[in-house]
Design a protein around this motif. Structure first.
Motif, PDB file in Angstrom:
ATOM      1  N   THR A  37       0.830  -1.203   0.000  1.00 60.02           N
ATOM      2  CA  THR A  37       0.000   0.000   0.000  1.00 60.02           C
ATOM      3  C   THR A  37       0.863   1.251   0.000  1.00 60.02           C
ATOM      4  O   THR A  37       0.614   2.196  -0.771  1.00 60.02           O
ATOM      5  CB  THR A  37      -0.938   0.003   1.221  1.00 60.02           C
ATOM      6  N   GLN A  38       1.888   1.292   0.826  1.00 54.00           N
ATOM      7  CA  GLN A  38       2.760   2.458   0.892  1.00 54.00           C
ATOM      8  C   GLN A  38       3.545   2.654  -0.399  1.00 54.00           C
ATOM      9  O   GLN A  38       3.736   3.775  -0.853  1.00 54.00           O
ATOM     10  CB  GLN A  38       3.728   2.347   2.078  1.00 54.00           C
ATOM     11  N   MET A  39       4.017   1.556  -1.009  1.00 53.56           N
ATOM     12  CA  MET A  39       4.784   1.661  -2.247  1.00 53.56           C
ATOM     13  C   MET A  39       3.913   2.171  -3.391  1.00 53.56           C
ATOM     14  O   MET A  39       4.385   2.922  -4.244  1.00 53.56           O
ATOM     15  CB  MET A  39       5.406   0.311  -2.592  1.00 53.56           C
ATOM     16  N   ILE A  45       5.514   1.368  -6.996  1.00 60.88           N
ATOM     17  CA  ILE A  45       4.795   0.333  -7.737  1.00 60.88           C
ATOM     18  C   ILE A  45       3.673   1.030  -8.499  1.00 60.88           C
ATOM     19  O   ILE A  45       2.882   1.754  -7.914  1.00 60.88           O
ATOM     20  CB  ILE A  45       4.212  -0.733  -6.780  1.00 60.88           C
ATOM     21  N   LYS A  46       3.603   0.769  -9.808  1.00 55.22           N
ATOM     22  CA  LYS A  46       2.605   1.452 -10.621  1.00 55.22           C
ATOM     23  C   LYS A  46       1.491   0.519 -11.102  1.00 55.22           C
ATOM     24  O   LYS A  46       0.601   0.934 -11.833  1.00 55.22           O
ATOM     25  CB  LYS A  46       3.278   2.112 -11.803  1.00 55.22           C
ATOM     26  N   THR A  47       1.520  -0.733 -10.711  1.00 56.34           N
ATOM     27  CA  THR A  47       0.484  -1.689 -11.108  1.00 56.34           C
ATOM     28  C   THR A  47      -0.237  -2.196  -9.865  1.00 56.34           C
ATOM     29  O   THR A  47       0.161  -1.907  -8.739  1.00 56.34           O
ATOM     30  CB  THR A  47       1.106  -2.898 -11.839  1.00 56.34           C
ATOM     31  N   ASN A  48      -1.292  -2.977 -10.079  1.00 55.90           N
ATOM     32  CA  ASN A  48      -1.989  -3.545  -8.926  1.00 55.90           C
ATOM     33  C   ASN A  48      -1.461  -4.932  -8.586  1.00 55.90           C
ATOM     34  O   ASN A  48      -2.037  -5.627  -7.761  1.00 55.90           O
ATOM     35  CB  ASN A  48      -3.505  -3.587  -9.170  1.00 55.90           C
TER      36      ASN A  48
END
Length: 66
Positions: A37-39, A45-48
């Protein structure tokens, strides 16, 4: 009276990046969730979907990676 679970400390990383932050949780899964969540919020992180590795850093632990 229920027993209180011990909180453990973890460091997390995504992929081959260096370890980011310190997360307190009772289970490695909880720490990985907090780290993910923090990243995402920080834009690391740009993806789910991403592989997040957590390493236990609690004093006296064997620094096991999960």
């Amino acid at each position: 009276m229920p027993t209180k679970q011990k909180r453990r400390s973890f460091q997390a990383r995504s992929g081959h990046n260096k370890y980011q932050g310190r997360y307190m949780a009772t289970k490695p899964r909880d720490a990985a969730s907090k780290a993910f969540t923090q990243m995402v919020k920080k834009g690391i992180i740009k993806t789910n979907r991403a592989l997040v590795t957590v390493r236990e850093t609690t004093q006296g632990s064997k620094n096991k990676e999960f």
